[in-house]
Design a protein around this motif. Structure first.
Motif, PDB file in Angstrom:
ATOM      1  N   UNK A  20       0.816  -1.209   0.000  1.00  0.00           N
ATOM      2  CA  UNK A  20       0.000   0.000   0.000  1.00  0.00           C
ATOM      3  C   UNK A  20       0.848   1.257   0.000  1.00  0.00           C
ATOM      4  N   UNK A  21       1.919   1.247   0.793  1.00  0.00           N
ATOM      5  CA  UNK A  21       2.824   2.399   0.820  1.00  0.00           C
ATOM      6  C   UNK A  21       3.452   2.620  -0.554  1.00  0.00           C
ATOM      7  N   UNK A  22       3.893   1.533  -1.170  1.00  0.00           N
ATOM      8  CA  UNK A  22       4.525   1.630  -2.487  1.00  0.00           C
ATOM      9  C   UNK A  22       3.545   2.180  -3.524  1.00  0.00           C
ATOM     10  N   UNK A  23       2.351   1.610  -3.569  1.00  0.00           N
ATOM     11  CA  UNK A  23       1.377   2.017  -4.581  1.00  0.00           C
ATOM     12  C   UNK A  23       0.877   3.439  -4.368  1.00  0.00           C
ATOM     13  N   UNK A  24       0.848   3.894  -3.123  1.00  0.00           N
ATOM     14  CA  UNK A  24       0.370   5.249  -2.852  1.00  0.00           C
ATOM     15  C   UNK A  24       1.272   6.303  -3.476  1.00  0.00           C
ATOM     16  N   UNK A  25       2.515   5.935  -3.748  1.00  0.00           N
ATOM     17  CA  UNK A  25       3.449   6.882  -4.356  1.00  0.00           C
ATOM     18  C   UNK A  25       3.774   6.547  -5.804  1.00  0.00           C
ATOM     19  N   UNK A  26       3.698   5.268  -6.166  1.00  0.00           N
ATOM     20  CA  UNK A  26       4.220   4.839  -7.465  1.00  0.00           C
ATOM     21  C   UNK A  26       3.162   4.441  -8.484  1.00  0.00           C
ATOM     22  N   UNK A  27       1.910   4.275  -8.068  1.00  0.00           N
ATOM     23  CA  UNK A  27       0.873   3.915  -9.038  1.00  0.00           C
ATOM     24  C   UNK A  27       0.731   5.019 -10.077  1.00  0.00           C
ATOM     25  N   UNK A  28       0.478   4.640 -11.320  1.00  0.00           N
ATOM     26  CA  UNK A  28       0.394   5.624 -12.398  1.00  0.00           C
ATOM     27  C   UNK A  28      -0.883   6.450 -12.336  1.00  0.00           C
ATOM     28  N   UNK A  29      -1.931   5.877 -11.781  1.00  0.00           N
ATOM     29  CA  UNK A  29      -3.213   6.561 -11.694  1.00  0.00           C
ATOM     30  C   UNK A  29      -3.383   7.133 -10.291  1.00  0.00           C
ATOM     31  N   UNK A  34      -4.785   6.854  -4.226  1.00  0.00           N
ATOM     32  CA  UNK A  34      -5.660   7.118  -3.083  1.00  0.00           C
ATOM     33  C   UNK A  34      -6.243   5.827  -2.520  1.00  0.00           C
ATOM     34  N   UNK A  35      -6.661   4.930  -3.399  1.00  0.00           N
ATOM     35  CA  UNK A  35      -7.199   3.649  -2.944  1.00  0.00           C
ATOM     36  C   UNK A  35      -6.160   2.885  -2.136  1.00  0.00           C
ATOM     37  N   UNK A  36      -4.921   2.891  -2.614  1.00  0.00           N
ATOM     38  CA  UNK A  36      -3.852   2.195  -1.901  1.00  0.00           C
ATOM     39  C   UNK A  36      -3.597   2.826  -0.540  1.00  0.00           C
TER      40      UNK A  36
END
Length: 252
Positions: A20-29, A34-36
């Motif tokens: 979740x921490x990773x996706x909150x910063x690295x997700x393209x969308x 925010x969901x992460x």
């Protein structure tokens, strides 16, 4: 559940938290960020603290300083995730999330053997590297084009957190405590589980409150009312019905 089962749950929870921490910063969308930050990170945090409490009870330990330090660091990490997901550029939040996660990991692994100063220093250095790396990421594709949309996402998350927190308070005050005092019946076997889960939800509620109050630009009065509502049995449900309903109507 056995000690090994709780240990495995702890590892799984930490993996969920880290993802979740990773996706909150690295997700393209940005919506995925925010969901992460809101759901994945929070789920990992809650499961980790539940498993940690079970392991603490099984080992006969209490709330030693390193336990509280790890909890505080993990809260810093989840706050960083929210900050990273709420801003177009995630560098500051990513650094905070990385520093908090590393500090929590160092403290948990060493169980206080590593001096707190060293743990904080190493975590700050790694957080700075994470912030630098995040600053070089391409801008996220966004389906959240306005502050209003961001505020609406935080409002939905806060509403669900408030419901869980309110339900746990009603269970503790309206069911568990009367049964214990009047009939000597402990729903959680006298292990303090209901109070512990409620305490976790209170912390998540306060975190969600800060996020939604900032995004929605709530004044001191409404924010204070939301805080007081969390202290009263059924208060969050009344707050949702009387205040949040009007807020959602104003965004419709």
């Amino acid at each position: 559940m056995t000690w090994i089962g709780w240990r495995w749950l702890k590892f799984v929870a930490l993996a969920i938290f880290a993802s979740g921490l990773w996706s909150s910063a690295c997700a393209q969308d940005r919506g995925a960020r925010l969901t992460a930050a809101q759901w994945t990170t929070t789920a990992g945090l809650v499961l980790s603290w539940i498993a940690g409490y079970a392991l603490m009870k099984a080992s006969g330990r209490g709330f030693e300083p390193w336990v509280l330090q790890a909890m505080g660091a993990s809260l810093v990490a989840s706050t960083g995730a929210l900050l990273a997901a709420s801003r177009p550029r995630p560098a500051l939040g990513a650094g905070l999330a990385a520093a908090g996660f590393c500090a929590a990991t160092f403290v948990m692994v060493s169980r206080g053997a590593l001096a707190l100063g060293w743990a904080l220093g190493l975590s700050a250095a790694l957080g700075a590297l994470a912030s630098l790396a995040a600053s070089r990421l391409p801008d996220a594709d966004t389906n959240i084009d306005t502050d209003l949309d961001l505020g609406a996402r935080h409002l939905r998350w806060f509403t669900w957190v408030a419901r869980f927190e309110g339900a746990s308070l009603l269970l503790m005050v309206g069911v568990s405590m009367p049964l214990r005092m009047l009939a000597s019946i402990a729903l959680d076997g006298g292990q303090g589980w209901i109070g512990w889960v409620h305490g976790i939800l209170v912390l998540i509620y306060l975190q969600a409150l800060v996020a939604v109050a900032t995004a929605q630009r709530w004044g001191l009065g409404r924010t204070s009312l939301a805080f007081v509502a969390s202290l009263l049995p059924g208060g969050t449900f009344v707050f949702e019905r009387r205040v949040l309903a009007r807020t959602r109507a104003g965004q419709g």
